[in-house]
Design an enzyme around this catalytic site. Structure first.
Site, PDB file in Angstrom:
ATOM      1  N   GLY A 131       1.054  -1.619   0.175  1.00 30.69           N
ATOM      2  CA  GLY A 131      -0.004  -0.129   0.224  1.00 30.69           C
ATOM      3  C   GLY A 131       0.786   1.298  -0.104  1.00 30.69           C
ATOM      4  CE  LYS A 202      -0.075  -7.284  -1.210  1.00 33.26           C
ATOM      5  NZ  LYS A 202      -1.237  -6.754   0.243  1.00 33.26           N
TER       6      LYS A 202
END
Length: 434
Positions: A131, A202
């Site tokens: 993020g 990720k």
């Protein structure tokens, strides 16, 4: 010099990006030089939380990618297709791309990087992991002089929220998941989060950056929290640990040709309470990088949501816009991972890795059971750090063991012997431990 931006998707993140671009007051001066030209959406009649330039909404994403007034394409629509095809089309048209799409980059990053390098454009991916946490650029540049030993992180906010609530309130997994869905922290179909797939995407990206090669996403050992029992969270707390869904990429050495041998995995893990990642709670994310000579460096912050992710997207847009100002749109830099693709990376089989382990056994409540279990561990060469018996029900007991670091193959051999004991009813849980 005005630079045209095209936006693919206007969901939570897309709306956050549009809000920044259309309200530049008080931000970096270069934001005022960015013009939002086109925005692709599924339903143009839907109410939006942001005011857009007249005529900018379209339903065909090709009208964004192919618009000559669009110089930077921002992909925040998610999913593998048509996102991958649109990214490649933008690159082919000589346009730089910013994407928050970890699934596409984890699976097709090498293809996209090769296309962008050949065309001489940029593909920046800061928002794909963590993020609002800046981690991609530090791994590419700031930490480039280090030998990275391990990258480990809490990189899924949904699962971290669930585990935090289970630890704080003793609530069960299903109860907390329903709460997370009601609050908007979890999707209606939470599989990608709770089964570990999102974190695996990720860590594939982070491992590729840290160790300089392509990571096989399909080969990453992945276990989520969907089968985690609340009692293991409670027992861990009594023993001085917290349970987190941890994504890890660890350098295990090099092969004969100099390629990196890596242990890359995602699984629920017991962390000692003093560990830097143990205090990361709620929807926050954190990534711990351990290297030589830097030591330990931790990146912490909100890991999802409109604000944090949009912040990372716009940072990438500004990065590209600054290069356009100086060098023009055809910069010619290897774009996606810069100079990081410099060696082959291979994932080692789990049997050849070493870890500490937490095991919960359901057994008969009889004298001598702990001794027999200890003998099975000892015969397999597994050293025990602690072994504790908790009260069970109806003549049963629960025995929790934490081992010292041991080769996985030895540990599995010990478990096979323990499962064969007539006093052992089940191996109820088995978790990694740091």
């Amino acid at each position: 010099m005005t630079i045209g931006v095209g936006l693919l998707g206007l969901g939570t993140v897309g709306a956050g990006v549009a809000s920044i671009l259309t309200n530049p007051q008080g931000r970096h001066p270069m934001v005022a030089d960015l013009a939002l030209r086109r925005v692709a959406v599924r339903d143009p009649q839907r109410s939006r939380p942001v005011s857009l330039p007249p005529g900018s909404l379209v339903t065909d994403p090709l009208l964004v990618v192919d618009d000559p007034a669009v110089e930077i394409v921002v992909e925040v629509m998610g999913g593998l297709e048509p996102a991958r095809t649109l990214i490649l089309r933008a690159i082919s048209a000589g346009k730089s791309v910013v994407t928050a799409n970890k699934a596409v980059i984890a699976r097709h990053g090498e293809e996209i990087a090769a296309a962008a390098a050949e065309r001489g454009v940029y593909v920046l991916i800061e928002a794909a992991v963590g993020g609002g946490i800046p981690i991609i650029e530090p791994l590419k540049q700031s930490l480039g002089g280090n030998r990275i030993r391990r990258v480990s992180g809490i990189i899924n906010g949904t699962t971290n929220y669930i585990l935090s609530r289970m630890a704080d309130d003793g609530a069960g997994y299903g109860e907390v998941l329903a709460e997370a869905q009601a609050l908007g922290y979890a999707e209606a179909d939470p599989a990608a989060d709770v089964e570990g797939g999102d974190a695996a995407d990720k860590i594939a990206i982070l491992a590729g950056l840290a160790y300089g090669g392509t990571i096989s996403r399909a080969s990453i050992a992945t276990e989520g929290i969907d089968r985690l029992d609340a009692r293991d969270v409670a027992y861990a707390a009594k023993l001085g640990f917290v349970v987190k869904l941890l994504a890890v990429a660890e350098h295990m050495g090099d092969d004969a040709e100099g390629g990196a041998l890596l242990d890359v995995r995602v699984n629920p893990t017991l962390l000692p309470k003093p560990h830097p990642l143990a205090g990361v709670n709620g929807v926050n994310n954190a990534i711990l990088v351990e290297g030589d000579p830097v030591g330990q460096v931790m990146f912490y912050g909100p890991g999802a949501g409109a604000g944090p992710t949009a912040s990372a997207v716009v940072a990438d847009i500004l990065n590209i816009a600054g290069i356009h100002r100086v060098s023009g749109p055809q910069a010619g830099l290897d774009p996606l991972l810069a100079a990081s693709r410099w060696r082959r990376c291979s994932l080692v089989g789990s049997a050849h890795t070493s870890h500490r382990n937490y095991v919960r056994l359901r057994t008969l409540d009889e004298a001598g059971v702990i001794g027999k279990i200890g003998t099975c561990f000892g015969d397999a060469g597994v050293s025990i750090q602690s072994i504790v018996q908790f009260a069970g029900h109806a003549g049963a007991a629960e025995i929790v063991t934490i081992t010292h670091e041991v080769l996985e193959a030895r540990f599995r051999a010990a478990l096979d012997a323990i499962e064969a004991l007539p006093e052992v009813q089940a191996v109820a849980a088995c978790l990694r431990t740091l």
